[in-house]
Design a protein around this motif. Sequence first.
Motif, PDB file in Angstrom:
ATOM      1  N   TYR A 265       0.835  -1.197   0.000  1.00  0.00           N
ATOM      2  CA  TYR A 265       0.000   0.000   0.000  1.00  0.00           C
ATOM      3  C   TYR A 265       0.873   1.251   0.000  1.00  0.00           C
ATOM      4  O   TYR A 265       2.018   1.220   0.478  1.00  0.00           O
ATOM      5  CB  TYR A 265      -0.929   0.035   1.224  1.00  0.00           C
ATOM      6  CG  TYR A 265      -2.079   1.005   1.068  1.00  0.00           C
ATOM      7  CD1 TYR A 265      -2.993   0.867   0.024  1.00  0.00           C
ATOM      8  CD2 TYR A 265      -2.249   2.064   1.949  1.00  0.00           C
ATOM      9  CE1 TYR A 265      -4.037   1.755  -0.135  1.00  0.00           C
ATOM     10  CE2 TYR A 265      -3.297   2.964   1.802  1.00  0.00           C
ATOM     11  CZ  TYR A 265      -4.192   2.803   0.755  1.00  0.00           C
ATOM     12  OH  TYR A 265      -5.224   3.690   0.588  1.00  0.00           O
ATOM     13  N   PHE A 266       0.300   2.319  -0.549  1.00  0.00           N
ATOM     14  CA  PHE A 266       0.894   3.655  -0.493  1.00  0.00           C
ATOM     15  C   PHE A 266      -0.143   4.587   0.133  1.00  0.00           C
ATOM     16  O   PHE A 266      -1.337   4.444  -0.131  1.00  0.00           O
ATOM     17  CB  PHE A 266       1.218   4.175  -1.896  1.00  0.00           C
ATOM     18  CG  PHE A 266       2.231   3.360  -2.650  1.00  0.00           C
ATOM     19  CD1 PHE A 266       3.584   3.664  -2.572  1.00  0.00           C
ATOM     20  CD2 PHE A 266       1.833   2.303  -3.454  1.00  0.00           C
ATOM     21  CE1 PHE A 266       4.523   2.925  -3.284  1.00  0.00           C
ATOM     22  CE2 PHE A 266       2.757   1.560  -4.166  1.00  0.00           C
ATOM     23  CZ  PHE A 266       4.107   1.874  -4.074  1.00  0.00           C
ATOM     24  N   SER A 267       0.326   5.548   0.919  1.00  0.00           N
ATOM     25  CA  SER A 267      -0.631   6.451   1.560  1.00  0.00           C
ATOM     26  C   SER A 267      -0.019   7.818   1.798  1.00  0.00           C
ATOM     27  O   SER A 267       1.198   7.956   2.003  1.00  0.00           O
ATOM     28  CB  SER A 267      -1.094   5.887   2.909  1.00  0.00           C
ATOM     29  OG  SER A 267      -2.060   6.745   3.507  1.00  0.00           O
ATOM     30  N   LYS A 268      -0.889   8.836   1.791  1.00  0.00           N
ATOM     31  CA  LYS A 268      -0.475  10.169   2.196  1.00  0.00           C
ATOM     32  C   LYS A 268      -0.481  10.337   3.708  1.00  0.00           C
ATOM     33  O   LYS A 268      -0.006  11.348   4.222  1.00  0.00           O
ATOM     34  CB  LYS A 268      -1.366  11.215   1.517  1.00  0.00           C
ATOM     35  CG  LYS A 268      -1.109  11.319   0.021  1.00  0.00           C
ATOM     36  CD  LYS A 268      -2.008  12.334  -0.648  1.00  0.00           C
ATOM     37  CE  LYS A 268      -1.712  12.415  -2.135  1.00  0.00           C
ATOM     38  NZ  LYS A 268      -2.644  13.328  -2.833  1.00  0.00           N
ATOM     39  N   GLU A 269      -1.016   9.358   4.401  1.00  0.00           N
ATOM     40  CA  GLU A 269      -0.827   9.285   5.842  1.00  0.00           C
ATOM     41  C   GLU A 269       0.543   8.664   6.110  1.00  0.00           C
ATOM     42  O   GLU A 269       1.153   8.069   5.224  1.00  0.00           O
ATOM     43  CB  GLU A 269      -1.926   8.446   6.498  1.00  0.00           C
ATOM     44  CG  GLU A 269      -3.295   9.085   6.498  1.00  0.00           C
ATOM     45  CD  GLU A 269      -3.393  10.309   7.403  1.00  0.00           C
ATOM     46  OE1 GLU A 269      -2.430  10.571   8.166  1.00  0.00           O
ATOM     47  OE2 GLU A 269      -4.422  11.000   7.335  1.00  0.00           O
ATOM     48  N   VAL A 270       1.013   8.795   7.326  1.00  0.00           N
ATOM     49  CA  VAL A 270       2.306   8.224   7.694  1.00  0.00           C
ATOM     50  C   VAL A 270       2.082   6.792   8.143  1.00  0.00           C
ATOM     51  O   VAL A 270       1.496   6.541   9.206  1.00  0.00           O
ATOM     52  CB  VAL A 270       2.983   9.055   8.806  1.00  0.00           C
ATOM     53  CG1 VAL A 270       4.336   8.451   9.162  1.00  0.00           C
ATOM     54  CG2 VAL A 270       3.148  10.504   8.362  1.00  0.00           C
ATOM     55  N   ILE A 271       2.523   5.848   7.300  1.00  0.00           N
ATOM     56  CA  ILE A 271       2.391   4.430   7.637  1.00  0.00           C
ATOM     57  C   ILE A 271       3.750   3.758   7.483  1.00  0.00           C
ATOM     58  O   ILE A 271       4.566   4.181   6.659  1.00  0.00           O
ATOM     59  CB  ILE A 271       1.338   3.724   6.754  1.00  0.00           C
ATOM     60  CG1 ILE A 271       1.665   3.893   5.255  1.00  0.00           C
ATOM     61  CG2 ILE A 271      -0.045   4.229   7.066  1.00  0.00           C
ATOM     62  CD1 ILE A 271       0.767   3.105   4.321  1.00  0.00           C
ATOM     63  N   PRO A 272       4.032   2.730   8.307  1.00  0.00           N
ATOM     64  CA  PRO A 272       3.233   2.226   9.415  1.00  0.00           C
ATOM     65  C   PRO A 272       3.281   3.174  10.621  1.00  0.00           C
ATOM     66  O   PRO A 272       4.187   4.000  10.726  1.00  0.00           O
ATOM     67  CB  PRO A 272       3.911   0.884   9.754  1.00  0.00           C
ATOM     68  CG  PRO A 272       5.350   1.118   9.411  1.00  0.00           C
ATOM     69  CD  PRO A 272       5.312   1.995   8.186  1.00  0.00           C
ATOM     70  N   TYR A 273       2.325   3.016  11.511  1.00  0.00           N
ATOM     71  CA  TYR A 273       2.308   3.813  12.734  1.00  0.00           C
ATOM     72  C   TYR A 273       3.472   3.415  13.627  1.00  0.00           C
ATOM     73  O   TYR A 273       3.806   2.235  13.767  1.00  0.00           O
ATOM     74  CB  TYR A 273       0.994   3.596  13.481  1.00  0.00           C
ATOM     75  CG  TYR A 273       1.028   4.144  14.891  1.00  0.00           C
ATOM     76  CD1 TYR A 273       0.905   5.508  15.118  1.00  0.00           C
ATOM     77  CD2 TYR A 273       1.211   3.294  15.979  1.00  0.00           C
ATOM     78  CE1 TYR A 273       0.952   6.025  16.405  1.00  0.00           C
ATOM     79  CE2 TYR A 273       1.257   3.801  17.268  1.00  0.00           C
ATOM     80  CZ  TYR A 273       1.132   5.162  17.470  1.00  0.00           C
ATOM     81  OH  TYR A 273       1.188   5.664  18.750  1.00  0.00           O
ATOM     82  N   THR A 274       4.109   4.382  14.234  1.00  0.00           N
ATOM     83  CA  THR A 274       5.111   4.125  15.265  1.00  0.00           C
ATOM     84  C   THR A 274       4.973   5.178  16.357  1.00  0.00           C
ATOM     85  O   THR A 274       4.782   6.363  16.062  1.00  0.00           O
ATOM     86  CB  THR A 274       6.542   4.132  14.699  1.00  0.00           C
ATOM     87  OG1 THR A 274       7.479   4.043  15.769  1.00  0.00           O
ATOM     88  CG2 THR A 274       6.832   5.385  13.883  1.00  0.00           C
ATOM     89  N   SER A 275       5.049   4.741  17.582  1.00  0.00           N
ATOM     90  CA  SER A 275       4.912   5.672  18.715  1.00  0.00           C
ATOM     91  C   SER A 275       6.259   6.187  19.186  1.00  0.00           C
ATOM     92  O   SER A 275       6.318   7.053  20.061  1.00  0.00           O
ATOM     93  CB  SER A 275       4.197   4.980  19.882  1.00  0.00           C
ATOM     94  OG  SER A 275       4.954   3.855  20.323  1.00  0.00           O
ATOM     95  N   GLU A 276       7.345   5.659  18.610  1.00  0.00           N
ATOM     96  CA  GLU A 276       8.676   6.065  19.061  1.00  0.00           C
ATOM     97  C   GLU A 276       9.029   7.463  18.552  1.00  0.00           C
ATOM     98  O   GLU A 276       8.515   7.931  17.543  1.00  0.00           O
ATOM     99  CB  GLU A 276       9.725   5.069  18.560  1.00  0.00           C
ATOM    100  CG  GLU A 276       9.638   3.700  19.219  1.00  0.00           C
ATOM    101  CD  GLU A 276      10.819   2.830  18.861  1.00  0.00           C
ATOM    102  OE1 GLU A 276      11.953   3.361  18.813  1.00  0.00           O
ATOM    103  OE2 GLU A 276      10.607   1.640  18.594  1.00  0.00           O
ATOM    104  N   VAL A 277       9.930   8.116  19.283  1.00  0.00           N
ATOM    105  CA  VAL A 277      10.481   9.405  18.871  1.00  0.00           C
ATOM    106  C   VAL A 277      11.923   9.145  18.435  1.00  0.00           C
ATOM    107  O   VAL A 277      12.701   8.525  19.159  1.00  0.00           O
ATOM    108  CB  VAL A 277      10.435  10.424  20.021  1.00  0.00           C
ATOM    109  CG1 VAL A 277      11.091  11.731  19.600  1.00  0.00           C
ATOM    110  CG2 VAL A 277       8.988  10.659  20.454  1.00  0.00           C
ATOM    111  N   TYR A 278      12.281   9.626  17.249  1.00  0.00           N
ATOM    112  CA  TYR A 278      13.581   9.315  16.663  1.00  0.00           C
ATOM    113  C   TYR A 278      14.436  10.572  16.568  1.00  0.00           C
ATOM    114  O   TYR A 278      13.943  11.659  16.247  1.00  0.00           O
ATOM    115  CB  TYR A 278      13.400   8.716  15.266  1.00  0.00           C
ATOM    116  CG  TYR A 278      12.629   7.419  15.256  1.00  0.00           C
ATOM    117  CD1 TYR A 278      13.279   6.194  15.351  1.00  0.00           C
ATOM    118  CD2 TYR A 278      11.237   7.425  15.158  1.00  0.00           C
ATOM    119  CE1 TYR A 278      12.562   5.002  15.338  1.00  0.00           C
ATOM    120  CE2 TYR A 278      10.519   6.244  15.158  1.00  0.00           C
ATOM    121  CZ  TYR A 278      11.188   5.030  15.247  1.00  0.00           C
ATOM    122  OH  TYR A 278      10.470   3.858  15.247  1.00  0.00           O
ATOM    123  N   ASP A 279      15.744  10.405  16.831  1.00  0.00           N
ATOM    124  CA  ASP A 279      16.689  11.490  16.584  1.00  0.00           C
ATOM    125  C   ASP A 279      16.751  11.787  15.094  1.00  0.00           C
ATOM    126  O   ASP A 279      16.412  10.942  14.261  1.00  0.00           O
ATOM    127  CB  ASP A 279      18.085  11.104  17.089  1.00  0.00           C
ATOM    128  CG  ASP A 279      18.130  10.975  18.603  1.00  0.00           C
ATOM    129  OD1 ASP A 279      17.317  11.625  19.285  1.00  0.00           O
ATOM    130  OD2 ASP A 279      18.986  10.190  19.096  1.00  0.00           O
TER     131      ASP A 279
END
Length: 266
Positions: free
Chosen positions: A168-182
């Motif tokens: 799939y392609f999406s204009k939403e951010v997928i996959p969901y991740t709850s982590e915060v990245y540097d």
Amino acid sequence: MSVLIAIPARYASTRYPGKPLVALKGATGESKSLIQRSWEAACEVKGVDRVVVATDDDRIRTAAEAFGAEVVMTSENCANGTERCAEAFDNLGGGFDVVVNLQGDAPLTPAWFVENLVEGLENDPMADVATPVLRCDGRALNGFLEDRKAGRVGGTTAVFTQDKHALYFSKEVIPYTSEVYDDVAPTPVFHHVGVYAYRPSALGAYPRWAAGPLEGLEGLEQLRFMEHGRQVLCVEVDARGKQFWELNNPEDVPRLEAMMAEMGTP
């Protein structure tokens, strides 16, 4: 394999009218139109037999011919860049093994992204289309998330199987991740880079298919291939330290100019 690059460009963009002629200032202070920068990027790709700008607008044709591009005029009825590339291919009489759609809003596309796509099609006979995906670092992912919080449609993300065939392609951010990245940390999110390499058989069939519900909802042309059972190969590319972003909204102009300044792009 003989390769045609077509750069689809239309003036009457819903979100950003006149976008192909928007000026972008490079690191040296020189301003060039978006369509010229996209054409120059296409001309850097190795192993390409022909590069054309495909448009339905005389203003774009005049500007493109002024900087030396070959222009193929297409119908105003093309619904998206893939349909415009299909018509340009037909107008040129065919004769290429691969047609590349280098979209006219992606002037920072590195040459090796396109070269990798052509190689991907050569190595995967099951694939009808190849398109690049780039693993987001924290900086890129945060840019996506900021756009969505502000109500802007920014880049597109992709998810795919273990053999790199698109799910799939999406204009939403997928996959969901709850982590915060540097900023420099790798993330599980892949940015879909809006470039396509098509086999002529798939490209020729595309305009005859009705757009499906997913294409209609997302506004993503590549979903039509998937909704009609065609395989889209996601080719993971390496940015090699280069930054990448498309010009989707007026707010992207300063972002692109800052990237060009940082990378020393003239």
